[in-house]
Design a protein around this motif. Structure first.
Motif, mmCIF file in Angstrom:
data_model
loop_
_atom_site.group_PDB
_atom_site.id
_atom_site.type_symbol
_atom_site.label_atom_id
_atom_site.label_comp_id
_atom_site.label_asym_id
_atom_site.label_seq_id
_atom_site.Cartn_x
_atom_site.Cartn_y
_atom_site.Cartn_z
ATOM 1 N N PRO A 158 42.377 49.276 49.095
ATOM 2 C CA PRO A 158 42.192 48.760 49.980
ATOM 3 C C PRO A 158 42.408 47.223 50.678
ATOM 4 O O PRO A 158 40.593 46.599 49.804
ATOM 5 N N LEU A 159 42.261 46.387 51.196
ATOM 6 C CA LEU A 159 42.233 44.919 51.820
ATOM 7 C C LEU A 159 40.778 44.867 51.373
ATOM 8 O O LEU A 159 40.019 45.648 52.845
ATOM 9 N N VAL A 160 39.903 43.866 50.884
ATOM 10 C CA VAL A 160 38.357 44.025 52.018
ATOM 11 C C VAL A 160 38.440 42.281 52.479
ATOM 12 O O VAL A 160 37.952 41.961 53.308
ATOM 13 N N CYS A 161 39.492 41.732 52.245
ATOM 14 C CA CYS A 161 39.402 39.753 52.757
ATOM 15 C C CYS A 161 40.933 39.490 51.699
ATOM 16 O O CYS A 161 40.710 39.642 50.838
ATOM 17 N N TYR A 162 41.508 38.481 52.986
ATOM 18 C CA TYR A 162 41.724 37.558 52.181
ATOM 19 C C TYR A 162 41.031 36.776 52.244
ATOM 20 O O TYR A 162 40.069 36.363 52.301
ATOM 21 N N ASN A 163 42.090 35.265 50.737
ATOM 22 C CA ASN A 163 41.094 34.296 50.779
ATOM 23 C C ASN A 163 41.424 32.794 52.001
ATOM 24 O O ASN A 163 42.214 33.172 53.427
ATOM 25 N N ARG A 164 41.050 31.521 51.647
ATOM 26 C CA ARG A 164 40.314 31.070 52.532
ATOM 27 C C ARG A 164 41.768 30.672 53.247
ATOM 28 O O ARG A 164 41.777 30.473 54.617
ATOM 29 N N ASP A 165 42.902 30.687 52.184
ATOM 30 C CA ASP A 165 44.466 30.328 52.866
ATOM 31 C C ASP A 165 45.477 31.447 52.920
ATOM 32 O O ASP A 165 46.386 31.015 53.505
ATOM 33 N N SER A 166 44.977 32.301 53.000
ATOM 34 C CA SER A 166 45.187 33.758 53.081
ATOM 35 C C SER A 166 47.078 34.317 52.290
ATOM 36 O O SER A 166 47.439 34.005 52.757
ATOM 37 N N SER A 167 46.654 32.908 50.977
ATOM 38 C CA SER A 167 47.868 33.264 50.194
ATOM 39 C C SER A 167 46.986 34.066 48.929
ATOM 40 O O SER A 167 47.946 34.072 47.973
ATOM 41 N N ALA A 168 46.415 34.881 49.246
ATOM 42 C CA ALA A 168 46.349 36.362 48.302
ATOM 43 C C ALA A 168 45.064 37.724 48.485
ATOM 44 O O ALA A 168 44.506 36.839 49.406
ATOM 45 N N MET A 169 45.281 38.784 48.128
ATOM 46 C CA MET A 169 44.713 38.762 48.683
ATOM 47 C C MET A 169 43.282 39.867 48.280
ATOM 48 O O MET A 169 43.558 39.965 46.479
ATOM 49 N N VAL A 170 41.960 40.519 48.328
ATOM 50 C CA VAL A 170 41.105 40.514 47.431
ATOM 51 C C VAL A 170 40.421 41.769 47.916
ATOM 52 O O VAL A 170 40.355 42.769 49.139
ATOM 53 N N ILE A 171 39.858 42.992 46.511
ATOM 54 C CA ILE A 171 40.501 44.086 46.168
ATOM 55 C C ILE A 171 39.738 44.439 45.234
ATOM 56 O O ILE A 171 39.110 43.518 44.843
ATOM 57 N N GLU A 172 38.598 45.423 45.338
ATOM 58 C CA GLU A 172 37.658 45.873 44.796
ATOM 59 C C GLU A 172 37.994 46.848 44.210
ATOM 60 O O GLU A 172 38.433 47.694 43.975
ATOM 61 N N MET A 173 38.047 46.837 42.432
ATOM 62 C CA MET A 173 38.208 47.116 41.518
ATOM 63 C C MET A 173 37.343 47.542 39.904
ATOM 64 O O MET A 173 37.422 47.433 39.221
ATOM 65 N N THR A 174 36.547 47.645 40.624
ATOM 66 C CA THR A 174 35.043 47.752 39.229
ATOM 67 C C THR A 174 35.261 49.158 38.439
ATOM 68 O O THR A 174 35.397 48.916 37.011
ATOM 69 N N LYS A 175 35.636 49.642 39.767
ATOM 70 C CA LYS A 175 35.509 51.250 38.744
ATOM 71 C C LYS A 175 36.868 51.404 37.354
ATOM 72 O O LYS A 175 36.889 51.700 36.552
ATOM 73 N N PHE A 176 38.032 50.855 37.825
ATOM 74 C CA PHE A 176 39.040 50.399 36.922
ATOM 75 C C PHE A 176 38.703 49.692 35.832
ATOM 76 O O PHE A 176 38.702 50.019 34.680
ATOM 77 N N PHE A 177 38.707 48.217 35.632
ATOM 78 C CA PHE A 177 38.094 47.523 34.548
ATOM 79 C C PHE A 177 36.606 47.874 34.130
ATOM 80 O O PHE A 177 36.519 48.048 32.719
ATOM 81 N N SER A 178 35.968 48.443 34.758
ATOM 82 C CA SER A 178 34.201 48.608 34.117
ATOM 83 C C SER A 178 33.966 49.356 33.880
ATOM 84 O O SER A 178 32.450 50.459 33.480
ATOM 85 N N GLY A 179 34.670 50.466 34.699
ATOM 86 C CA GLY A 179 34.139 52.593 34.107
ATOM 87 C C GLY A 179 34.813 52.701 33.172
ATOM 88 O O GLY A 179 34.553 51.687 32.276
#
Length: 205
Positions: A158-179
């Motif tokens: 799910p979307l966490v937030c957009y960056n400041r100019d709305s050109s990117a979407m921020v998501i949380e992927m802790t489990k995928f990369f570090s799990g």
């Protein structure tokens, strides 16, 4: 003389009546000004609050993705222009205390061939499927191949937030990369059970 005294008394009474009224007006003006100042205070967006103003956030920028490490979680900034673009994700050993377990820079598993897709405010990490060779001039064949090689969805975020100019979407992927992700394990577990690898995300103190 009596008329003059009456006039002084009337002026004094009028002054007493006017003073509280003017004081109340000044108080109202002050309150109104205070409210105006509160409304005019700029609102800090979620991206700035989390990844810019918070000095504990560590950021690493790459050609495709930007990573933010904040309070034990790993956030990935996915540019909208890279959604649908195929990429390879792999892990390597950067440091080791025992070279018998692995070699620095070595990849024990093949890179993952993936791409990000999007539906509304949800980002999907999907396998990138390479379609078989076929006659692209045949529309019926191309349609059949396309329907038979849909990219399997690996994870949804799910979307966490957009960056400041709305050109990117921020998501949380802790489990995928570090799990404990076998696809990205830098040291491969053996079948006989001699080496069993698990992963854990360590937060620096």
């Amino acid at each position: 003389m009596r008329s003059l005294s009456k006039l002084c008394v009337l002026l004094l009474a009028a002054g007493l009546l006017i003073a509280p009224a003017s004081g109340a007006a000044a108080s109202k003006s002050k309150k109104k000004k205070s409210k105006t100042e509160e409304v005019a205070k700029p609102k800090v967006d979620k991206y700035t609050k989390m990844f810019v103003n918070d000095k504990s956030c560590l950021t690493a920028k790459g050609p495709f993705l930007t990573l933010h490490k904040l309070k034990g979680k790993l956030y990935v900034e996915v540019p909208l222009k890279t959604i649908g673009r195929e990429m390879l994700i792999a892990s390597t050993i950067s440091e080791a205390s025992d070279t018998n377990l692995g070699t620095i820079g070595y990849k024990p598993t093949d890179p993952i061939h993936v791409k990000f897709t999007r539906i509304d405010t949800t980002i999907y990490l999907s396998q990138a499927v390479v379609p078989p060779v076929h006659d692209t001039n045949d529309p019926h064949m191309s349609k059949a191949i396309g329907r038979s090689t849909l990219p399997p969805i690996m994870h949804s975020y799910p979307l966490v937030c957009y960056n400041r100019d709305s050109s990117a979407m921020v998501i949380e992927m802790t489990k995928f990369f570090s799990g404990d992700n076998e696809l990205l394990a830098p040291i491969k577990s053996t079948k006989g059970g001699v080496v069993n690898i698990t992963g854990k995300f360590n937060v620096p103190s």
